[in-house]
Design an enzyme around this catalytic site. Structure first.
Site, PDB file in Angstrom:
ATOM      1  N   ASP A 104       0.827  -1.203   0.000  1.00 43.93           N
ATOM      2  CA  ASP A 104       0.000   0.000   0.000  1.00 43.93           C
ATOM      3  C   ASP A 104       0.861   1.253   0.000  1.00 43.93           C
ATOM      4  O   ASP A 104       0.663   2.162  -0.785  1.00 43.93           O
ATOM      5  CB  ASP A 104      -0.953  -0.005   1.214  1.00 43.93           C
ATOM      6  N   ASP A 107       6.653   4.170   3.725  1.00 41.08           N
ATOM      7  CA  ASP A 107       6.790   5.329   4.611  1.00 41.08           C
ATOM      8  C   ASP A 107       8.277   5.430   4.977  1.00 41.08           C
ATOM      9  O   ASP A 107       9.067   5.987   4.228  1.00 41.08           O
ATOM     10  CB  ASP A 107       5.877   5.110   5.825  1.00 41.08           C
TER      11      ASP A 107
END
Ligand code: IMP
Ligand code: MG
Length: 183
Positions: A104, A107
């Site tokens: 997804d 980060d």
């Protein structure tokens, strides 16, 4: 649900459902070309990658294999802990296989760098990464990600599989969560 339906809980909509679908089609054409004549195993990272996997896999105009892994790196907070734990391992033996990890978001990159090392030790023929979102300015380790959907600023986002405390995964768009929701 769409972002407009919960506008009071969000600040900015960063990527709409329509933009996501168009991007996944574009990435699917690239992946089809890059893996022509090769078997391809998509590995989704639970639970965040469920939506990307479902839509991306169906955008591909060829058969693929699919497997899932569950790791935890976050707990219920909004900051990466850097500690990765396997909660569910692969069902597939990936030795000799062309593996595309479907994520997804990248980060800090800590989860993926750990996964990449883990997969490399299992003897895959090749390992590449597809991530719908990436926060380039949050990187603590550089990840060689071959297929990136959208680069976004360092803000906590939800939707399209991404959660805050298990909520908002069913939002169709990707949006910044309003601070009053988690403050
Ligand atoms: P990383 O290890 O810091 O790259 O983060 C990896 C995982 O943290 C992602 O796969 C997500 O599940 C989660 N994560 C990172 N940023 C966000 C965010 O903005 N919203 C929701 N989950 C996030
Ligand atoms: Mg994830």
């Amino acid at each position: 649900m769409r972002a407009a339906e919960i506008a009071d809980q969000l600040t900015d909509v960063l990527v709409t459902e329509e933009e996501i679908q168009a991007k996944l089609e574009e990435l699917a054409r690239r992946v089809e070309a890059d893996y022509e004549g090769k078997d391809l195993l998509l590995v989704g990272v639970l639970k965040g990658a469920v939506m990307v996997m479902a839509d991306f896999a169906r955008s591909l105009k060829r058969p693929i294999e699919m497997d899932w892994m569950a790791v935890s790196s976050y707990g219920a907070g909004t900051k990466s802990s850097g500690v990765v734990q396997i909660r569910k391992d692969l069902d597939t033996d990936i030795s000799g296989k062309h593996v595309l990890i479907v994520e997804d978001i990248i980060d800090s990159g800590l989860t993926l760098s750990w996964l990449l090392e883990n997969f490399a030790s299992r003897g895959a023929a090749s390992i590449e990464v597809l991530a719908l979102l990436r926060k380039p300015e949050a990187a603590k380790v550089e990840i060689d990600c071959r297929y990136v959907g959208f680069d976004i600023p360092v803000e906590f986002v939800v939707g399209y599989g991404l959660d805050f405390a298990e909520k908002y995964r069913n939002l169709r768009d990707v949006a910044v969560l309003a601070p009053h929701v988690y403050a």
